[in-house]
Design a protein around this motif. Structure first.
Motif, mmCIF file in Angstrom:
data_model
loop_
_atom_site.group_PDB
_atom_site.id
_atom_site.type_symbol
_atom_site.label_atom_id
_atom_site.label_comp_id
_atom_site.label_asym_id
_atom_site.label_seq_id
_atom_site.Cartn_x
_atom_site.Cartn_y
_atom_site.Cartn_z
ATOM 1 N N GLN A 153 0.824 -1.217 0.000
ATOM 2 C CA GLN A 153 0.000 0.000 0.000
ATOM 3 C C GLN A 153 0.853 1.260 0.000
ATOM 4 N N LEU A 154 1.963 1.240 0.720
ATOM 5 C CA LEU A 154 2.753 2.459 0.891
ATOM 6 C C LEU A 154 3.915 2.597 -0.092
ATOM 7 N N PHE A 155 4.340 1.486 -0.695
ATOM 8 C CA PHE A 155 5.494 1.554 -1.601
ATOM 9 C C PHE A 155 5.166 1.083 -3.014
ATOM 10 N N TYR A 156 4.562 -0.106 -3.109
ATOM 11 C CA TYR A 156 4.302 -0.678 -4.432
ATOM 12 C C TYR A 156 3.256 0.119 -5.211
ATOM 13 N N LEU A 157 2.094 0.362 -4.595
ATOM 14 C CA LEU A 157 1.025 1.086 -5.295
ATOM 15 C C LEU A 157 1.418 2.514 -5.675
ATOM 16 N N PRO A 158 1.992 3.301 -4.750
ATOM 17 C CA PRO A 158 2.410 4.654 -5.145
ATOM 18 C C PRO A 158 3.383 4.645 -6.318
ATOM 19 N N LYS A 159 4.300 3.670 -6.326
ATOM 20 C CA LYS A 159 5.245 3.560 -7.433
ATOM 21 C C LYS A 159 4.513 3.315 -8.752
ATOM 22 N N LYS A 160 3.519 2.400 -8.719
ATOM 23 C CA LYS A 160 2.753 2.090 -9.921
ATOM 24 C C LYS A 160 1.933 3.298 -10.393
ATOM 25 N N ILE A 161 1.295 3.978 -9.449
ATOM 26 C CA ILE A 161 0.483 5.146 -9.806
ATOM 27 C C ILE A 161 1.357 6.225 -10.441
ATOM 28 N N LYS A 162 2.546 6.429 -9.863
ATOM 29 C CA LYS A 162 3.457 7.439 -10.405
ATOM 30 C C LYS A 162 3.912 7.051 -11.812
ATOM 31 N N GLU A 163 4.197 5.762 -12.008
ATOM 32 C CA GLU A 163 4.586 5.286 -13.344
ATOM 33 C C GLU A 163 3.470 5.538 -14.351
ATOM 34 N N HIS A 164 2.234 5.224 -13.959
ATOM 35 C CA HIS A 164 1.093 5.404 -14.859
ATOM 36 C C HIS A 164 0.868 6.889 -15.164
ATOM 37 N N PHE A 165 1.072 7.731 -14.158
ATOM 38 C CA PHE A 165 0.904 9.175 -14.365
ATOM 39 C C PHE A 165 1.933 9.687 -15.379
ATOM 40 N N LEU A 166 3.188 9.263 -15.217
ATOM 41 C CA LEU A 166 4.244 9.729 -16.114
ATOM 42 C C LEU A 166 4.065 9.176 -17.526
ATOM 43 N N GLU A 167 3.485 7.981 -17.627
ATOM 44 C CA GLU A 167 3.207 7.413 -18.949
ATOM 45 C C GLU A 167 2.142 8.213 -19.692
ATOM 46 N N GLN A 168 1.114 8.645 -18.946
ATOM 47 C CA GLN A 168 -0.019 9.311 -19.579
ATOM 48 C C GLN A 168 0.133 10.832 -19.646
ATOM 49 N N PHE A 169 0.747 11.423 -18.614
ATOM 50 C CA PHE A 169 0.766 12.889 -18.522
ATOM 51 C C PHE A 169 2.156 13.428 -18.191
ATOM 52 N N ALA A 170 3.163 12.867 -18.831
ATOM 53 C CA ALA A 170 4.543 13.274 -18.536
ATOM 54 C C ALA A 170 4.760 14.779 -18.739
ATOM 55 N N GLU A 171 4.044 15.347 -19.699
ATOM 56 C CA GLU A 171 4.242 16.778 -19.997
ATOM 57 C C GLU A 171 3.719 17.679 -18.879
ATOM 58 N N PHE A 172 2.918 17.120 -17.967
ATOM 59 C CA PHE A 172 2.367 17.922 -16.878
ATOM 60 C C PHE A 172 3.082 17.679 -15.548
ATOM 61 N N ALA A 173 4.107 16.823 -15.551
ATOM 62 C CA ALA A 173 4.851 16.528 -14.330
ATOM 63 C C ALA A 173 5.907 17.603 -14.095
ATOM 64 N N VAL A 174 6.120 17.928 -12.837
ATOM 65 C CA VAL A 174 7.136 18.923 -12.486
ATOM 66 C C VAL A 174 8.473 18.209 -12.277
#
Length: 234
Positions: A213-234
């Motif tokens: 919950q605290l390590f695996y899922l956040p890592k996956k969510i961040k990966e998915h965010f960068l895959e879909q919306f990399a141009e909006f990441a800081v």
């Protein structure tokens, strides 16, 4: 050739979504796609139809609460998706070869219950370690690892990340709940080996689940965010 939505009209659709209180960009993208397809379908039948009329007709199909329903569906889809990922991650520790590690940890904890007479001290120490762990997680990992999107953009994925990682606020209550339970029941030690075995299994399983919950899922969510919306990441 059939008319198609232009880039300028796409921008207008995004503005339309914002005017109707849809602020999450990942939801806006889905709604804009729906609206654009609906308008283009109307143009196939009536090429002379204006963009504004086509948009008005398309919006009517959603109904008064149409946009909010789509947002709710999106939230549910994300939760189901990441709950499935977490469940899959958890079950890996009860399949070969990771089950060996899980079995050894469970057996070791069970033997520790046999050696130390007062079970409450083992359980209390375990809960205290969890508490210290989530405090360290909050100050050393969470603030540094969280998803940063450019100002002015909000995402359901970012909200999901925050929801997943804020589990530690619940974990922080576990030590107090454990000691209160033992006090209410008047217990200092548990002698039934089956209960101790069940506790050992539960404590190891809880550790695996919390790590996921605290390590695996956040890592996956961040990966998915960068895959879909990399141009909006800081």
């Amino acid at each position: 050739m059939n008319r198609q939505i232009t880039n300028e009209e796409t921008d207008q659709l995004f503005q339309f979504c914002r005017r109707h209180y849809v602020y999450h960009y990942d939801v806006q993208v889905e709604l804009v796609d729906h609206l654009a397809s609906a308008i283009e379908e109307q143009w196939e039948e009536n090429p002379e139809l204006s963009f504004d009329e086509g948009l008005k007709n398309s919006f009517k199909k959603f109904g008064i609460h149409g946009f909010s329903k789509i947002k709710s569906q999106k939230v549910k889809e994300l939760r189901r998706k990441y709950n499935r990922l977490l469940w899959h991650y958890f079950l890996e520790f009860y399949r070969w070869p990771k089950v060996i590690t899980t079995f050894v940890c469970t057996l070791g904890l069970f033997l520790l219950f046999q050696v130390i007479e007062k079970s409450i001290w083992i359980i209390g120490s375990f809960m205290l370690l969890l508490f210290i762990g989530v405090i360290l997680y909050h100050f050393l990992i969470f603030k540094k690892a969280k998803i940063e999107a450019i100002p002015g953009k909000s995402f359901l994925l970012v909200d999901q990340y925050s929801r997943v990682t804020q589990t530690y606020s619940v974990i922080a209550q576990l030590p107090n709940i454990s000691f209160q339970t033992f006090n209410i029941l008047g217990l200092k030690s548990i002698e039934n080996i089956w209960i101790l075995l069940g506790l050992s299994f539960f404590m190891v399983a809880l550790t695996v689940l919390l790590y996921g919950q605290l390590f695996y899922l956040p890592k996956k969510i961040k990966e998915h965010f960068l895959e879909q919306f990399a141009e909006f990441a800081v």
